[in-house]
Design a protein around this motif. Structure first.
Motif, mmCIF file in Angstrom:
data_model
loop_
_atom_site.group_PDB
_atom_site.id
_atom_site.type_symbol
_atom_site.label_atom_id
_atom_site.label_comp_id
_atom_site.label_asym_id
_atom_site.label_seq_id
_atom_site.Cartn_x
_atom_site.Cartn_y
_atom_site.Cartn_z
ATOM 1 N N GLU A 1 0.755 -1.114 -0.160
ATOM 2 C CA GLU A 1 -0.020 -0.058 -0.146
ATOM 3 C C GLU A 1 0.723 1.216 -0.164
ATOM 4 O O GLU A 1 0.214 2.321 0.084
ATOM 5 N N PHE A 2 2.157 0.971 -0.169
ATOM 6 C CA PHE A 2 3.043 2.230 -0.267
ATOM 7 C C PHE A 2 4.065 1.902 -1.325
ATOM 8 O O PHE A 2 4.702 0.754 -1.086
ATOM 9 N N VAL A 3 4.640 2.700 -2.219
ATOM 10 C CA VAL A 3 5.535 2.442 -3.457
ATOM 11 C C VAL A 3 6.293 3.867 -3.283
ATOM 12 O O VAL A 3 5.763 4.785 -3.376
ATOM 13 N N VAL A 4 7.597 3.511 -3.627
ATOM 14 C CA VAL A 4 8.544 4.576 -3.881
ATOM 15 C C VAL A 4 8.790 4.477 -5.345
ATOM 16 O O VAL A 4 9.401 3.752 -6.333
ATOM 17 N N VAL A 5 8.147 5.828 -5.976
ATOM 18 C CA VAL A 5 8.354 5.960 -7.418
ATOM 19 C C VAL A 5 9.622 6.446 -7.919
ATOM 20 O O VAL A 5 10.024 7.617 -7.274
ATOM 21 N N GLU A 6 10.128 5.787 -9.037
ATOM 22 C CA GLU A 6 11.394 6.514 -9.543
ATOM 23 C C GLU A 6 11.267 6.979 -11.045
ATOM 24 O O GLU A 6 12.159 7.183 -11.707
ATOM 25 N N SER A 7 10.072 6.660 -11.473
ATOM 26 C CA SER A 7 9.810 6.897 -13.002
ATOM 27 C C SER A 7 8.386 7.046 -13.370
ATOM 28 O O SER A 7 7.307 7.082 -12.471
ATOM 29 N N ARG A 8 8.165 7.621 -14.544
ATOM 30 C CA ARG A 8 6.661 7.705 -15.050
ATOM 31 C C ARG A 8 6.049 6.400 -15.307
ATOM 32 O O ARG A 8 5.030 6.545 -14.749
ATOM 33 N N ALA A 9 6.679 5.452 -15.381
ATOM 34 C CA ALA A 9 6.085 4.248 -15.386
ATOM 35 C C ALA A 9 5.407 3.899 -13.937
ATOM 36 O O ALA A 9 4.524 3.401 -13.599
ATOM 37 N N ASP A 10 6.329 4.120 -13.102
ATOM 38 C CA ASP A 10 6.142 3.595 -11.667
ATOM 39 C C ASP A 10 4.945 4.371 -11.184
ATOM 40 O O ASP A 10 4.156 4.066 -10.408
ATOM 41 N N LEU A 11 4.881 5.823 -11.347
ATOM 42 C CA LEU A 11 3.861 6.733 -10.802
ATOM 43 C C LEU A 11 2.666 6.275 -11.673
ATOM 44 O O LEU A 11 1.572 6.240 -10.933
ATOM 45 N N SER A 12 2.616 5.869 -12.680
ATOM 46 C CA SER A 12 1.466 5.588 -13.693
ATOM 47 C C SER A 12 0.698 4.337 -12.921
ATOM 48 O O SER A 12 -0.442 4.144 -12.758
#
Length: 392
Positions: free
Chosen positions: A157-168
């Protein structure tokens, strides 16, 4: 006499252990509670219209210093301003978590030198790894790994995003599960580089995607808004800016001297952010830079994050913060305005992350349209990162 020395030794040991216990286990939470206060208040009354609107928002914030403090991000606390449970309660979908690695003693908004460092004592008291006590880079690495560990312990339920793909992907997951929160790693000043350009790819590999250039003192890159020199970029600073942009970092100009801001604007057309600030023409304070610089940042697709504390807003109530947001939207364009709380950044706030509906209520009561509220409360930030994070 032997018995006397035996008992004297035991008394000294108990005293030492008691003192150590206070220093390591009691003092850090007390400091956290004192520095990251929430003004006591009755529960905010939220209109039915504002509550209904807030429940549909994807809230995003550009600046929290939670990682500085000995709180497990996954747990809910009764001190400070943020943790994942309170972010969820406030409707936050995306939060930038910043690494604070050095602060000067007697910190102020006018002049600070770089010779002292209060974070060293805090690192020791909070039982950070020994290799962080003398290395700003290692502190940033430790903070990054703390956040990644929180993601591992969050049951997805929590993620560290590093890219547009991660955020999407995180946004798609949030649409299915409203408890999903995404985090982005940033630095409060670029001093974790320690004057070495080789640390740029190393920070990137740890997951950092936003880099503030300065904090409360001049550093190897150039002048701080609160330093001694008021200088622009150094030669190293210009090289670092080029390499940071080439690596794929987003630059944050909060705390940079006005000369640094101007020189960075001259160096690049890349969209920039000022993650936590106020607006000088509305709140005259040395913490806020000239409106003309904000206008240029906004015109280039950048973001201006409005802070939640009195030193930048001149009124830190929900209505006062809403007034600055509305004023900034009018001056610089609503698409450039974002939330930049500075939660857990040694500020006093009148509402914590769980109470962000009070800000929605104040914006609505102040006459801002629902579409504009949706933009400043999170959609501007989400759009910005979907456009400016690395693709993969």
């Amino acid at each position: 006499m032997r018995t006397f020395f035996k008992w004297l030794g035991m008394a000294i040991l108990v005293t030492a252990l008691t003192g150590a216990g206070f220093f390591f286990f009691i003092l850090p939470p007390r400091v956290d509670h004192a520095l990251n206060a929430v003004t006591p208040h009755e529960p905010y009354v939220i209109s039915a219209e504002a509550q209904a609107l807030h429940e549909t928002l994807r809230v995003a914030d550009l600046h929290s210093d939670l990682l500085l403090w000995s709180r497990d991000p996954v747990r809910r606390y009764g001190r400070g301003h943020t943790d994942l449970p309170r972010l969820r309660e406030g409707g936050v979908v995306l939060q930038v978590f910043t690494s604070v690695t050095k602060t000067p003693s007697n910190m102020n908004y006018e002049t600070n030198d770089a010779t002292s460092d209060d974070i060293t004592l805090l690192a020791i008291a909070q039982r950070w790894p020994v290799d962080t006590w003398g290395s700003l880079y290692n502190r940033a690495r430790f903070h990054a790994r703390r956040l990644h560990r929180a993601a591992e312990l969050s049951d997805g339920e929590f993620v560290v995003v590093e890219s547009r793909a991660d955020l999407s992907a995180a946004l798609a997951a949030h649409a299915e599960n409203p408890d999903m929160v995404a985090g982005i790693l940033g630095t409060e000043g670029a001093h974790p580089l320690e004057g070495d350009l080789a640390n740029i790819p190393r920070l990137y590999a740890e997951g950092y995607r936003v880099v503030g250039l300065q904090h409360f003192f001049d550093n190897e890159l150039g002048g701080s808004l609160h330093g001694l020199s008021n200088a622009g970029l150094t030669d190293f600073g210009r090289a670092a800016v080029r390499d940071l942009l080439d690596q794929g970092f987003i630059l944050d100009l909060a705390h940079s001297s006005q000369a640094v801001v101007r020189e960075v604007l001259d160096m690049t057309d890349a969209p920039l952010i000022v993650s936590h600030t106020g607006v000088r023409s509305l709140c005259e304070t040395p913490r806020n830079i000239d409106d003309a610089l904000f206008a240029e940042i906004a015109a280039r697709g950048g973001l201006i994050g409005i802070g939640f504390w009195a030193d930048v807003t001149c009124d830190d109530s929900p209505a006062g913060v809403a007034r600055v947001i509305a004023y900034a939207a009018e001056q610089f364009g609503v698409e450039a305005i974002a939330l930049g709380s500075d939660y857990d950044g040694s500020i006093t706030a009148t509402f914590d992350a769980s109470e962000l509906a009070a800000l929605t209520d104040a914006l609505l009561a102040g006459g801002m349209s629902e579409a504009d509220i949706r933009a400043v409360m999170g959609e501007n930030q989400i759009r910005f990162f979907l456009e400016n994070l690395p693709a993969e």
